[in-house]
Design an enzyme around this catalytic site. Structure first.
Site, mmCIF file in Angstrom:
data_model
loop_
_atom_site.group_PDB
_atom_site.id
_atom_site.type_symbol
_atom_site.label_atom_id
_atom_site.label_comp_id
_atom_site.label_asym_id
_atom_site.label_seq_id
_atom_site.Cartn_x
_atom_site.Cartn_y
_atom_site.Cartn_z
ATOM 1 N N ASP A 172 0.812 -1.214 0.000
ATOM 2 C CA ASP A 172 0.000 0.000 0.000
ATOM 3 C C ASP A 172 0.845 1.263 0.000
ATOM 4 O O ASP A 172 0.458 2.280 -0.573
ATOM 5 C CB ASP A 172 -0.935 -0.004 1.213
ATOM 6 C CG ASP A 172 -2.181 -0.843 0.970
ATOM 7 O OD1 ASP A 172 -2.144 -1.700 0.068
ATOM 8 O OD2 ASP A 172 -3.182 -0.649 1.675
ATOM 9 N N CYS A 212 1.631 -8.053 4.957
ATOM 10 C CA CYS A 212 1.214 -6.661 4.807
ATOM 11 C C CYS A 212 -0.214 -6.506 4.294
ATOM 12 O O CYS A 212 -0.687 -7.310 3.496
ATOM 13 C CB CYS A 212 2.177 -5.924 3.879
ATOM 14 S SG CYS A 212 3.829 -5.759 4.585
ATOM 15 N N ASP A 213 -0.858 -5.461 4.795
ATOM 16 C CA ASP A 213 -2.074 -4.885 4.245
ATOM 17 C C ASP A 213 -3.127 -5.919 3.865
ATOM 18 O O ASP A 213 -3.608 -6.638 4.709
ATOM 19 C CB ASP A 213 -1.688 -3.968 3.067
ATOM 20 C CG ASP A 213 -0.799 -2.822 3.556
ATOM 21 O OD1 ASP A 213 -1.226 -2.118 4.473
ATOM 22 O OD2 ASP A 213 0.321 -2.674 3.054
ATOM 23 N N LYS A 214 -3.469 -6.040 2.582
ATOM 24 C CA LYS A 214 -4.616 -6.853 2.187
ATOM 25 C C LYS A 214 -4.294 -8.335 2.085
ATOM 26 O O LYS A 214 -5.192 -9.162 1.892
ATOM 27 C CB LYS A 214 -5.171 -6.365 0.839
ATOM 28 C CG LYS A 214 -5.387 -4.859 0.779
ATOM 29 C CD LYS A 214 -6.205 -4.369 1.948
ATOM 30 C CE LYS A 214 -6.063 -2.875 2.156
ATOM 31 N NZ LYS A 214 -4.753 -2.432 2.622
ATOM 32 N N CYS A 245 5.515 -2.175 8.143
ATOM 33 C CA CYS A 245 5.864 -0.856 8.689
ATOM 34 C C CYS A 245 5.613 -0.800 10.198
ATOM 35 O O CYS A 245 4.629 -1.332 10.696
ATOM 36 C CB CYS A 245 5.092 0.232 7.958
ATOM 37 S SG CYS A 245 5.546 0.349 6.211
ATOM 38 N N GLU A 285 -6.879 4.276 -0.455
ATOM 39 C CA GLU A 285 -6.472 4.907 0.799
ATOM 40 C C GLU A 285 -6.076 6.353 0.555
ATOM 41 O O GLU A 285 -5.525 6.690 -0.491
ATOM 42 C CB GLU A 285 -5.303 4.142 1.431
ATOM 43 C CG GLU A 285 -5.695 2.797 1.967
ATOM 44 C CD GLU A 285 -4.572 2.096 2.693
ATOM 45 O OE1 GLU A 285 -4.867 1.121 3.406
ATOM 46 O OE2 GLU A 285 -3.409 2.506 2.534
ATOM 47 N N SER A 295 -5.166 4.823 5.190
ATOM 48 C CA SER A 295 -4.063 4.016 5.680
ATOM 49 C C SER A 295 -4.115 3.971 7.197
ATOM 50 O O SER A 295 -4.596 4.907 7.842
ATOM 51 C CB SER A 295 -2.742 4.634 5.224
ATOM 52 O OG SER A 295 -1.662 4.133 5.978
#
Length: 560
Positions: free
Chosen positions: A80, A121-123, A196, A450, A476
């Site tokens: 992202d 990460c993320d999705k 992150c 985002e 985000s």
């Protein structure tokens, strides 16, 4: 217990199948063991994923030690941060469904008996969870872990992370940071592999995997570069063989009780608003749907115990140092907010918490507040309703300055993220404004982009205590300030956000849970009668397909 893999390796009719498996190097002895899929999202582009080869090797070692035969299979992923603020962000949420589809295809096509999923990460995390729920076999999750935080020059002051760069870009544009200073952060804020380092979407979801019971303790907080992460991966490989032996499948674990526990944990540590989107979709896939009203109730009853970046000054590694997610769950248990009947990959949640209470020190009182001394008696996320968002909207209340918990101002209306960013960067947004970004929802985006770039630009210009933002898109986990997302219904579906006009008075009342367009019902009805929706932004490819199939944000942007 009959194994699914018998379909591809037992009997005369399966001689062709065995021949192909032997072409993989499988021996006659291994042919007698359970076959376990190791779903790995390792790739070279996402820093949270380029270490997953080591995690996969450890998982496979654990499976093999416990008597299984591991087979590694890859999925895609989208970073992202790299996808932010350009066409690539249309594809981030879409990738969640592609990942779920790929897990289903790979597992069902090869009749695996069990599975270990390695996201980070993320999705990728919710995508793998959705896929695992569809195939419903014994499953354990183990992530790649968070990166370590960066440091200020000289090592003093608050730690840095990716959000330092997004805010810094806004500060350079505003003239309050030099390009040389920004370059220092560019070189140091993301110092290791891993997701992150703040409590952003990836780390929020990896922590919630523990609360759901599908991951071992430490999944969400052990740093990516620690050897403890390799040991955890081996344990995950061994653990999935225990679940297979006991016949415990994914849907046994992701029960109504488990979803309740994840919601409680989410409210206590105030992670990304994306978790509302993902857990809502996961609950639907598990057969235990939840609504925005359920989220609102969770927020009202759950204290806010953890305040990590971007809501507070501490990196996620500080939560690891004081015991991680188990400590948060133990504090919630003291208030009777955890459903102890939930089945986890370690047994019942009750048994697990009894062990925690007996053997662990408990909350430190700073990184994780104690149950009787929370940051706030209500949860860190807040649901808002009103004539702009009859289906609900979400804000990270914990990341909002108290002075902005109620704000009324003129609407500054933009039909895309790019148009809003252009106005912010041109200093066309003034203190007191309410920025409206619409046609960025699941259908209208498509893909519900985002909005970290416009929110960071607002922060960088020192406007986060005087400007609110609302959108049918999403944010985000790094977003802070009075940024309200997931406005439902979205503009592309004819939601009221499509009827806001430049200069209209808008009230964002986070404390009161309301978002109100201050015009009469008669005026809104007249605008609706005259409204002509714009043409879809994409008419081909995966984005057009997604726009046709996806539900609204208040339903988790779910594709059934």
């Amino acid at each position: 217990m009959e194994l699914r893999s018998e379909q591809i390796r037992t009997g005369v009719a399966r001689a062709p199948h065995r021949s192909l498996l032997k072409a993989d190097g499988i021996t006659d002895e291994e042919m007698k063991r359970p076959f376990v899929a190791v779903i790995n999202s390792r790739n070279d582009i996402i820093p949270g994923h380029n270490n997953l080869d080591k995690i996969a090797e450890a998982v496979k070692a654990g499976i093999y030690m416990a008597g299984g035969v591991p087979f590694e299979i890859s999925t895609i992923g989208v970073c992202d941060g790299i996808a932010m603020n350009h066409e690539g962000m249309h594809y981030s949420l879409v990738s969640r469904e592609v990942i779920a589809d790929s897990v289903e295809c790979a597992v069902q096509g090869h009749a695996f008996d069990a599975m270990v999923c390695i996201p980070n990460c993320d999705k990728i995390v919710p995508g793998m969870i959705l896929g695992a729920l569809r195939v419903d076999i014994p499953t354990v999750f183990v992530s790649g872990g968070p990166m370590l935080a960066g440091k200020q020059p000289g090592g003093c002051g608050p730690t840095t992370d990716l959000n330092t760069l997004f805010d810094g870009a806004g500060k350079v544009a505003a003239g309050t940071m030099t390009e040389d200073e920004l370059k220092y952060y560019e070189d140091t804020a993301c110092p290791t592999c891993g997701s992150c380092s703040g409590l952003f979407t990836a780390n929020s979801m990896n922590c919630l995997c523990e609360a759901l019971g599908i991951a071992l303790p430490g999944n969400g907080t052990v740093p990516a570069v620690y050897s403890e992460r390799i040991r955890l991966a081996k344990e995950a490989g061994m653990k999935v063989m225990e679940l297979l032996r006991d016949g415990v499948t994914m849907r046994d674990v992701v029960s109504e009780a488990a979803i309740h526990n994840a919601m409680e944990c989410d409210m206590a540590f105030g992670g990304s608003t994306n978790t509302v989107l993902h857990l809502t979709a996961i609950a639907r896939a598990a057969g235990h749907p939840i609504t925005m009203a359920d989220w609102d109730a969770a927020s009202a009853r759950t204290p806010h115990l953890v305040k990590l970046q971007p809501s507070g000054p501490r990196p996620l590694s500080d939560l690891y140092e004081v015991g991680g997610v188990p400590v948060v769950l133990a504090e919630l248990d003291k208030l009777g907010l955890v459903d102890r009947s939930a089945v986890t990959c370690m047994g019942t949640m009750g048994d697990y918490l009894d062990y925690m209470h007996a053997h662990c020190i408990g909350a430190d009182g700073e990184v994780c507040r104690r149950a009787d001394d929370p940051y706030s008696p209500q949860g860190a996320l807040k649901v808002l309703y009103g004539n702009v968002a009859p289906g609900g909207a979400v804000v990270k209340k914990s990341a909002v300055d108290p002075s902005m918990l109620v704000h009324t101002g003129p609407a500054r209306v933009f039909d895309s993220e790019e148009a809003a960013c252009e106005a912010i960067n041109a200093d066309a947004i003034r203190p007191g404004d309410v920025v409206v970004i619409r046609f960025e929802g699941p259908k209208g985006g498509p893909g519900m982009r985002e909005m970290l770039t416009p929110t960071s630009a607002i922060v960088g210009r020192g406007l986060s205590t005087s400007v609110a933002l609302i959108t049918d898109g999403r944010f985000s986990g790094a977003t802070k300030g009075p940024a309200v997302g997931h406005v439902s219904p979205e503009a592309a579906a004819g939601g009221p956000i499509a009827l806001i006009e430049e200069g209209d008075s808008l009230t964002v009342d986070i404390e009161g849970g309301a978002i109100t367009l201050n015009v009469s019902d008669e005026e809104l009805a007249a605008r609706r009668a005259a409204y002509v929706p714009p043409a879809p932004k994409h008419d081909h490819g995966v984005l057009a397909k997604y726009a046709r199939l996806v539900s609204s944000a208040d339903e988790g942007a779910y594709v059934s």
